[in-house]
Write a protein that holds these residues in place. Structure first.
Motif, short mmCIF file in Angstrom:
data_model
loop_
_atom_site.label_atom_id
_atom_site.label_comp_id
_atom_site.label_asym_id
_atom_site.label_seq_id
_atom_site.Cartn_x
_atom_site.Cartn_y
_atom_site.Cartn_z
N ILE A 74 4.81 33.21 -55.07
CA ILE A 74 3.36 32.99 -54.94
C ILE A 74 2.60 34.30 -55.10
O ILE A 74 1.61 34.39 -55.83
N PHE A 111 -1.78 23.25 -63.40
CA PHE A 111 -0.48 22.73 -62.99
C PHE A 111 -0.24 21.34 -63.59
O PHE A 111 0.83 21.05 -64.12
N THR A 112 -1.28 20.49 -63.53
CA THR A 112 -1.12 19.10 -63.91
C THR A 112 -0.71 18.93 -65.38
O THR A 112 0.24 18.20 -65.68
N ILE A 164 2.53 35.43 -58.82
CA ILE A 164 1.63 34.73 -59.75
C ILE A 164 0.18 34.80 -59.30
O ILE A 164 -0.70 34.34 -60.01
N THR A 165 -0.10 35.39 -58.14
CA THR A 165 -1.48 35.60 -57.73
C THR A 165 -2.03 36.90 -58.30
O THR A 165 -3.24 37.12 -58.31
N LEU A 224 2.78 19.96 -66.19
CA LEU A 224 3.70 19.03 -65.53
C LEU A 224 3.92 17.79 -66.40
O LEU A 224 5.04 17.30 -66.55
N ASN A 248 -3.85 28.85 -64.20
CA ASN A 248 -3.58 28.16 -62.94
C ASN A 248 -3.29 26.68 -63.12
O ASN A 248 -3.02 25.98 -62.15
N GLN A 284 3.11 28.06 -63.01
CA GLN A 284 2.79 27.10 -61.95
C GLN A 284 3.95 26.12 -61.75
O GLN A 284 4.23 25.69 -60.64
N LEU A 298 6.80 27.55 -59.64
CA LEU A 298 6.48 27.47 -58.21
C LEU A 298 6.88 26.09 -57.69
O LEU A 298 7.49 25.96 -56.62
N TYR A 299 6.55 25.09 -58.48
CA TYR A 299 6.86 23.71 -58.09
C TYR A 299 8.37 23.48 -58.08
O TYR A 299 8.89 22.86 -57.15
#
Lengths: 275, 306
Positions: free
Chosen positions: A246, A209-210, A249-250, A213, A207, A225, A228-229
């Motif tokens: 969404i 994301f940061t 990926i869930t 990124l 999960n 992730q 999705l962004y």
């Protein structure tokens, strides 16, 4: 009267939980079934017609199968990071719990620091560039290991404290080398906490994301992730596709939740009782 | 074997003098090495380097020392200060709500209520869902005109606000979504704490004729204090560091209304102000240290007195 009150509370709790927690998920699923025009209304309505399959095909094939690449990348990232995390954290937890030296305090300080201090992002990028790992999947794997170690070590150390020292000593008397004492005697005994570690860290890293990124820019090696962004801006008018993504990926966290609910809760509540 | 002996005693030798003929330690120091290298190289080294680079104007290739200019800018630019204040508000609101709601839910879910397993699962599941996914979903649900939340409110005759478009509300809307996603974790931590309370206390309270409310305030609340401490500290640190939810929902907007330090760090990084971005990191670190360390000490000290 008390019967009414008891069941009244239960019914109320179920209703409120359905409105607050289930409707958002129902909304995601219904959006994934809709076609583009209906999805654009953004309302909570029953899908007209069954468009899930066309949505899935479109979202997976878009941008040269980017989502598929992303699923592969995320799987490699998760499996590799968690494998390294489990082995390295168990090794540290074992020696840290068993051997008391004056360095223990310092190591514990570093563990707490790792839990609290926000990672220094740009210097890390600078460093990764210096060693040629910036924008590479294995660079991100090492970063995830570095950030995950403190929590995993704490879980292992607490569990190892419950394993009697006599076991190590028996193995040593039988002539086992330190390496074998750990990998053949102790590590198998740590299986319950290893499962907890695997489950909690996999969900966290999948999960995440940061960190992708910052450390994994570019479409070629996006993680799920990030897709999705990226799709968020591309599919601004195609909410059906965004929500299909969404929903897709869930699925991995949902599977983990169905099979390992107990281990996740055990891992995440560790330390709640003793503080 | 001889290699083992050497490395084993070398590690131990650093800690205390070891007799020459002693067996190799069964707990060799080199077990720390792989973790120490990765953690030291990718976490500690950048953290230490950030202290220097925050004092420079930096392009990743060369850096010019400019003293405390970056920090001065942080305290001078209104939108940067806004980010600082927002971060604290966000952390206080989310951790406060998680403590209160998590405790209430935990009490409810450890009582004799029907469908307990279902309720626990449903409350906990959002914890495991992708933050970006949750953010996008709620951005749609909170749409000012077509969003489901406002349509639901309209059915009740209430005109819903622009959750994410109203500058004075956007930060709190994101905080509410954060609570929606995170309250399950607080709840399971509290459940673990409440289940660990020995039944004798409730037995004694019952004999003394305590009401349910007294049970809660004089038995449950003080005895699940370790859980409270864990929830507060976890969610407070999480709130101060929050980035992905804010970025997925508002990108710090409208304007700079919902910027936090973490989103400022990302924006400055994108804009190429690496020194300023790193200064943001140091500010966030300082903020966590200044708020969390005293908070931890306060919470743990009171526990000692009881």
């Amino acid at each position: 009267m008390s019967l009414v009150r008891k069941y009244g509370l239960s019914v109320l709790a179920i209703l409120v939980s359905a409105v607050v927690f289930l409707i958002p998920f129902a909304f995601i699923i219904m959006m994934a079934f809709k076609d583009r025009t209906q999805a654009q209304l953004l309302d909570f309505s029953w899908p007209q017609g069954f468009h899930l399959w066309t949505n899935i095909v479109e979202v997976v094939t878009t941008r040269n199968w980017m989502l598929l690449t992303a699923f592969i990348n995320s799987s490699i990232l998760t499996v590799a990071s968690v494998t390294l995390l489990v082995i390295f954290a168990a090794m540290v937890g074992f020696v840290l719990q068993r051997r008391k030296t004056r360095f223990n305090g310092l190591i514990e300080f570093f563990i707490l620091a790792g839990l609290m201090i926000p990672p220094a992002v740009v210097p890390t990028i600078w460093l990764l560039q210096g060693i040629g790992l910036f924008g590479k999947l294995h660079g991100l794997i090492l970063v995830e290991v570095a950030y995950g170690l403190p929590f995993s070590i704490l879980l292992y150390r607490a569990f190892i404290a419950t394993i009697p020292r006599e076991l190590d000593e028996a193995a040593i008397i039988d002539g086992a080398r330190p390496f074998d004492v750990f990998f053949r005697v102790i590590l198998p005994l740590l299986w319950p906490v290893t499962v907890t570690n695997i489950v909690v860290q996999s969900v966290a890293i999948f999960n995440d994301f940061t960190n992708p990124l910052y450390y994994l820019p570019g479409n070629a090696n996006a993680t799920v992730q990030l897709t999705l962004y990226n799709f968020q801006s591309q599919f601004n008018t195609s909410y059906n596709l965004l929500f299909t993504n969404i929903a897709l990926i869930t699925i991995p966290p949902l599977v983990v939740f169905l099979f390992f609910n107990r281990q996740i809760v055990a891992g995440m509540t560790a330390g709640a009782v003793k503080g | 074997m001889s290699v083992m002996t050497q490395t084993g005693t070398a590690g131990a030798g650093a800690a205390a003098p070891v007799p020459v003929l002693k067996r190799p330690s069964p707990y060799p120091g080199w077990f720390f090495l792989p973790a120490a290298i990765i953690y030291g190289l990718l976490f500690l080294l950048p953290t230490v380097a950030s202290l220097y680079f925050s004092l420079t104007r930096w392009t990743l290739f060369n850096s010019t020392f400019i003293g405390l200019d970056n920090f001065a800018q942080f305290l001078r630019e209104p939108f940067l200060i806004k980010g600082l204040i927002n971060t604290v508000i966000y952390a206080v609101v989310t951790s406060g709500l998680k403590v209160v709601l998590g405790l209430l839910l935990a009490v409810l879910l450890t009582s004799q209520i029907a469908a307990r397993g279902y309720l626990r699962s449903v409350v906990f599941f959002p914890v495991l869902v992708s933050t970006v996914g949750v953010g996008i979903t709620f951005t749609v649900l909170m749409h000012p005109t077509n969003g489901m939340i406002n349509e639901g409110l309209a059915m009740l005759g209430i005109k819903g606000p622009g959750w994410l478009t109203n500058p004075s509300l956007a930060l709190y809307s994101v905080a509410l979504v954060d609570v929606w996603k995170g309250v399950g974790l607080a709840t399971v931590i509290y459940i673990a704490g409440i289940v660990a309370i020995p039944k004798d206390y409730y037995e004694a309270a019952r004999i003394d004729g305590a009401t349910k409310l007294q049970n809660f305030f004089y038995v449950t609340l003080p005895l699940c204090r370790p859980a409270t401490v864990t929830v507060i500290i976890l969610s407070f640190i999480g709130g101060l560091r929050t980035f992905d939810l804010i970025w997925a929902m508002t990108r710090g907007g409208p304007g700079f209304a919902s910027d936090t330090v973490a989103s400022v760090i990302y924006k400055q990084y994108q804009a190429g102000f690496y020194g300023l971005s790193t200064a943001g990191n140091v500010v966030l670190f300082a903020l966590i240290a200044v708020l969390v360390v005293p908070l931890t000490m306060l919470l743990n000290r009171r526990e000692g007195h009881e």
